[in-house]
Design a protein around this motif. Structure first.
Motif, PDB file in Angstrom:
ATOM      1  N   PRO A  64       0.828  -1.208   0.000  1.00 26.36           N
ATOM      2  CA  PRO A  64       0.000   0.000   0.000  1.00 26.36           C
ATOM      3  C   PRO A  64       0.861   1.256   0.000  1.00 26.36           C
ATOM      4  O   PRO A  64       2.091   1.195   0.124  1.00 26.36           O
ATOM      5  CB  PRO A  64      -0.781  -0.116   1.322  1.00 26.36           C
ATOM      6  N   ALA A  65       0.210   2.401  -0.104  1.00 24.57           N
ATOM      7  CA  ALA A  65       0.912   3.668   0.097  1.00 24.57           C
ATOM      8  C   ALA A  65       1.246   3.821   1.573  1.00 24.57           C
ATOM      9  O   ALA A  65       0.468   3.441   2.444  1.00 24.57           O
ATOM     10  CB  ALA A  65       0.039   4.829  -0.364  1.00 24.57           C
ATOM     11  N   PHE A  66       2.425   4.373   1.846  1.00 25.53           N
ATOM     12  CA  PHE A  66       2.844   4.658   3.215  1.00 25.53           C
ATOM     13  C   PHE A  66       2.861   6.164   3.429  1.00 25.53           C
ATOM     14  O   PHE A  66       3.121   6.929   2.505  1.00 25.53           O
ATOM     15  CB  PHE A  66       4.245   4.094   3.491  1.00 25.53           C
ATOM     16  N   HIS A  67       2.646   6.580   4.652  1.00 21.51           N
ATOM     17  CA  HIS A  67       2.663   8.004   4.963  1.00 21.51           C
ATOM     18  C   HIS A  67       3.968   8.350   5.661  1.00 21.51           C
ATOM     19  O   HIS A  67       4.024   8.776   6.802  1.00 21.51           O
ATOM     20  CB  HIS A  67       1.431   8.395   5.782  1.00 21.51           C
ATOM     21  N   GLY A  68       5.041   8.126   4.955  1.00 18.04           N
ATOM     22  CA  GLY A  68       6.382   8.378   5.433  1.00 18.04           C
ATOM     23  C   GLY A  68       7.342   8.035   4.303  1.00 18.04           C
ATOM     24  O   GLY A  68       6.930   7.770   3.177  1.00 18.04           O
TER      25      GLY A  68
ATOM     26  N   GLY B 298       2.164  -2.737  -6.186  1.00 21.51           N
ATOM     27  CA  GLY B 298       2.156  -1.468  -5.473  1.00 21.51           C
ATOM     28  C   GLY B 298       0.834  -0.759  -5.705  1.00 21.51           C
ATOM     29  O   GLY B 298       0.513  -0.401  -6.834  1.00 21.51           O
ATOM     30  N   ILE B 299       0.055  -0.580  -4.645  1.00 24.46           N
ATOM     31  CA  ILE B 299      -1.254   0.065  -4.753  1.00 24.46           C
ATOM     32  C   ILE B 299      -1.092   1.569  -4.577  1.00 24.46           C
ATOM     33  O   ILE B 299      -0.475   2.032  -3.622  1.00 24.46           O
ATOM     34  CB  ILE B 299      -2.225  -0.487  -3.694  1.00 24.46           C
ATOM     35  N   CYS B 300      -1.636   2.336  -5.509  1.00 26.01           N
ATOM     36  CA  CYS B 300      -1.598   3.803  -5.433  1.00 26.01           C
ATOM     37  C   CYS B 300      -0.146   4.260  -5.282  1.00 26.01           C
ATOM     38  O   CYS B 300       0.717   3.854  -6.063  1.00 26.01           O
ATOM     39  CB  CYS B 300      -2.488   4.268  -4.280  1.00 26.01           C
ATOM     40  N   GLU B 301       0.158   5.076  -4.270  1.00 23.30           N
ATOM     41  CA  GLU B 301       1.526   5.559  -4.098  1.00 23.30           C
ATOM     42  C   GLU B 301       2.440   4.513  -3.482  1.00 23.30           C
ATOM     43  O   GLU B 301       3.610   4.816  -3.177  1.00 23.30           O
ATOM     44  CB  GLU B 301       1.529   6.849  -3.291  1.00 23.30           C
TER      45      GLU B 301
ATOM     46  N   THR C 279       1.508  -1.954 -10.776  1.00 27.25           N
ATOM     47  CA  THR C 279       1.271  -0.654 -10.166  1.00 27.25           C
ATOM     48  C   THR C 279      -0.145  -0.232 -10.518  1.00 27.25           C
ATOM     49  O   THR C 279      -0.713  -0.685 -11.509  1.00 27.25           O
ATOM     50  CB  THR C 279       2.285   0.397 -10.659  1.00 27.25           C
ATOM     51  N   THR C 280      -0.718   0.656  -9.706  1.00 28.62           N
ATOM     52  CA  THR C 280      -2.092   1.086  -9.936  1.00 28.62           C
ATOM     53  C   THR C 280      -2.190   2.605  -9.846  1.00 28.62           C
ATOM     54  O   THR C 280      -1.293   3.270  -9.321  1.00 28.62           O
ATOM     55  CB  THR C 280      -3.066   0.480  -8.908  1.00 28.62           C
ATOM     56  N   THR C 281      -3.289   3.121 -10.324  1.00 29.31           N
ATOM     57  CA  THR C 281      -3.582   4.539 -10.135  1.00 29.31           C
ATOM     58  C   THR C 281      -4.078   4.734  -8.702  1.00 29.31           C
ATOM     59  O   THR C 281      -3.731   3.971  -7.811  1.00 29.31           O
ATOM     60  CB  THR C 281      -4.609   5.018 -11.166  1.00 29.31           C
ATOM     61  N   GLY C 282      -4.911   5.755  -8.480  1.00 25.02           N
ATOM     62  CA  GLY C 282      -5.267   6.145  -7.126  1.00 25.02           C
ATOM     63  C   GLY C 282      -6.021   5.111  -6.317  1.00 25.02           C
ATOM     64  O   GLY C 282      -6.277   3.993  -6.753  1.00 25.02           O
ATOM     65  N   VAL C 283      -6.391   5.516  -5.123  1.00 24.55           N
ATOM     66  CA  VAL C 283      -6.856   4.648  -4.046  1.00 24.55           C
ATOM     67  C   VAL C 283      -7.872   3.608  -4.497  1.00 24.55           C
ATOM     68  O   VAL C 283      -7.746   2.416  -4.182  1.00 24.55           O
ATOM     69  CB  VAL C 283      -7.452   5.516  -2.917  1.00 24.55           C
TER      70      VAL C 283
END
Length: 367
Positions: free
Chosen positions: A109-113, A135-138, A187-191
Motif C-alpha cells: 500500500p501507500a505509506f505516509h512516510g 504497489g497500490i496507489c503511491e 502498479t495502480t492509479t489512485g486509491v
C-alpha cells in the motif's frame, strides 16, 4: 501537498508487448510455491493507507483461493491513514521464519512516510524469490525505492506520477489504465484502483469465473482496467475548497462509525476513508469493546461506546452505521452522496479526486 489531497475483460500492458489477459501477466514468474498461494500485505506501523490495505485484504480473503496475512516491521499497532488503526498480524521477521521460501504475492500500500528501510529490503528479497509485487496507489514509490520500476511500464496516483517519473527517468508511464503489469510488478492509479487490481489478482489465482462472481457479490459490474487519466488533475476550485474547509475549523466534526464484530472491511474502508478526506471531518470507529474483528480477520481498534458517549455528550458530530441494504462496494457512492448533502457537492468532488474515482453522482459504482 500530498496525494491525500487530492465491466468486462481485463486489459493490462506489458513492456514490449501487446495487451494480454490478466491470467497471463498477474502471476508469479514461476508456478506458485505452494498449492494454495500466500499473499503478504506489507504495512508500515507508523502510517499505511486505509483503503490500500483493507480492500486487497478483504477481496483476496473472500476469494477463498489464497492465504492472506498483514505483515509489518514491528508487532502491535498499525496506524491507518487517513482513518482507523489495527493490530499487525505478523512481523517481517516472523513471516520469514515461518515462510523461508517467501510469499507468492506481495501487496504494497501507500505509506505516509519515507518507507521503512526494513520494508524496502524485505520487498527486494521477496522479489528476488520470485514473488509477484503489487504497489497500490503511491505504493509505487516504495517499489521504486526497491529498484523495481526502472525500465518498466508503470502508473501511480495522478498527483504522484510526475515525482515518480522524475525519480525514475526510465520508467514508462502508461496512461488510461487503472493498473499496469510489467514482468511481475503491478502498479495502480489512485486509491480506488485497489478494487479492480485485487480482482485481477483473484482472476490470476482462481480464474475469471471466480473473479466475476466475487465482483458481483461486491456490487460491481466488472473490474476493467480502463481509465481516463486526463480527468484527474488539481484545479483552482479544489484548492479553494481545501482552504475554505480548513478555515471553517469551528465547523469541523467527528464522524463516529458504530460497528459490531464481523464488520465488513470493504464497506468500512469506503466509509471511513472518504469522510476523513473532506477537510471538515475525521472518522473514528466506535464499538462495544476497544477491539473488533472484521469479517475478514483484521483486528481493528475502536473507542468503547460508553467512553465515546461520555466524551461526545456535548460535542457536535455525526454517528453512522454500515447498513447491509447495499453491497460493500456501493458504500463509496453512498459516502460521497452523504458528504455532498452535508458539506456540498464541491467537497464530495474534492474527495473523489483524492480517491481518483470518476464520481458521476449516480447510484452504483461507475468509476
Amino acid at each position: 501537498m500530498t496525494a491525500k489531497l487530492a465491466t468486462a475483460a481485463i486489459v493490462v500492458v506489458s513492456a514490449g508487448s501487446h495487451a494480454v489477459s490478466a491470467n497471463a501477466d498477474v502471476a508469479p514468474p514461476r508456478p506458485a510455491k505452494r498449492k494454495r498461494p500466500l499473499v503478504a500485505i506489507v504495512a508500515d506501523n507508523i502510517g499505511t493507507e486505509t483503503t490500500d490495505l483493507m480492500i486487497p485484504h478483504a477481496i483476496l480473503t473472500r476469494s477463498g483461493a489464497a492465504d492472506v496475512v498483514v505483515v509489518s516491521p514491528l508487532a502491535g499497532s498499525i496506524t491507518l491513514m487517513p482513518a482507523l488503526s489495527m493490530t499487525s498480524q505478523q512481523t517481517l521477521d516472523a513471516f520469514d521464519a515461518m515462510h523461508p521460501e517467501g510469499a507468492d504475492y506481495v501487496i504494497v500500500p501507500a505509506f505516509h512516510g519515507e518507507g521503512d528501510a526494513r520494508i524496502i529490503a524485505w520487498i527486494k528479497k521477496q522479489f528476488a524469490g520470485d514473488a509477484f509485487i503489487a504497489g497500490i496507489c503511491e505504493g509505487a514509490k516504495v517499489l521504486g525505492k526497491a529498484g523495481l520500476l526502472d525500465g518498466r511500464d508503470a502508473t501511480t496516483h495522478w498527483y504522484a506520477i510526475d515525482d515518480l517519473r522524475s525519480a525514475h527517468p526510465t520508467l514508462r508511464w502508461i496512461r488510461d489504465r487503472r493498473y499496469v503489469v510489467d514482468r511481475s510488478v503491478m502498479t495502480t492509479t489512485g486509491v480506488t484502483a485497489s478494487i479492480p487490481a485485487s480482482l485481477a489478482i483473484v482472476e490470476a489465482i482462481a480464474g475469471a469465473a471466480a473473479a466475476r462472481r466475487l465482483a458481483a457479490q461486491l456490487g460491481l459490474a466488472g473490474y476493467s482496467a480502463q481509465h481516463e487519466s486526463a480527468g484527474f488533475q488539481l484545479e483552482a476550485r479544489h484548492l479553494w475548497r481545501v482552504i475554505a474547509n480548513r478555515a471553517a475549523f469551528y465547523l469541523h466534526e467527528e464522524v463516529r462509525i458504530l460497528v459490531e464484530p464481523g464488520v465488513d472491511g470493504i464497506a468500512l474502508a469506503l466509509t471511513a476513508d472518504p469522510w476523513s478526506r473532506t477537510y471538515r471531518s475525521q472518522a473514528v470507529l466506535i464499538a462495544q469493546q476497544s477491539e473488533v474483528m472484521s469479517q475478514d480477520g483484521l483486528l481493528l481498534h475502536a473507542q468503547p461506546v460508553q467512553a465515546d458517549a461520555d466524551k461526545n455528550s456535548k460535542a457536535s458530530g455525526l454517528t453512522l452505521t454500515l447498513a447491509g441494504d447495499i453491497p460493500p462496494a456501493a458504500h463509496l457512492e453512498r459516502s460521497l452522496g452523504a458528504i455532498s448533502q452535508r458539506y456540498g457537492r464541491s467537497t464530495a468532488d474534492l474527495v473523489a479526486l483524492q480517491l481518483e474515482y470518476a464520481w458521476r453522482d449516480l447510484q452504483g459504482i461507475s468509476g
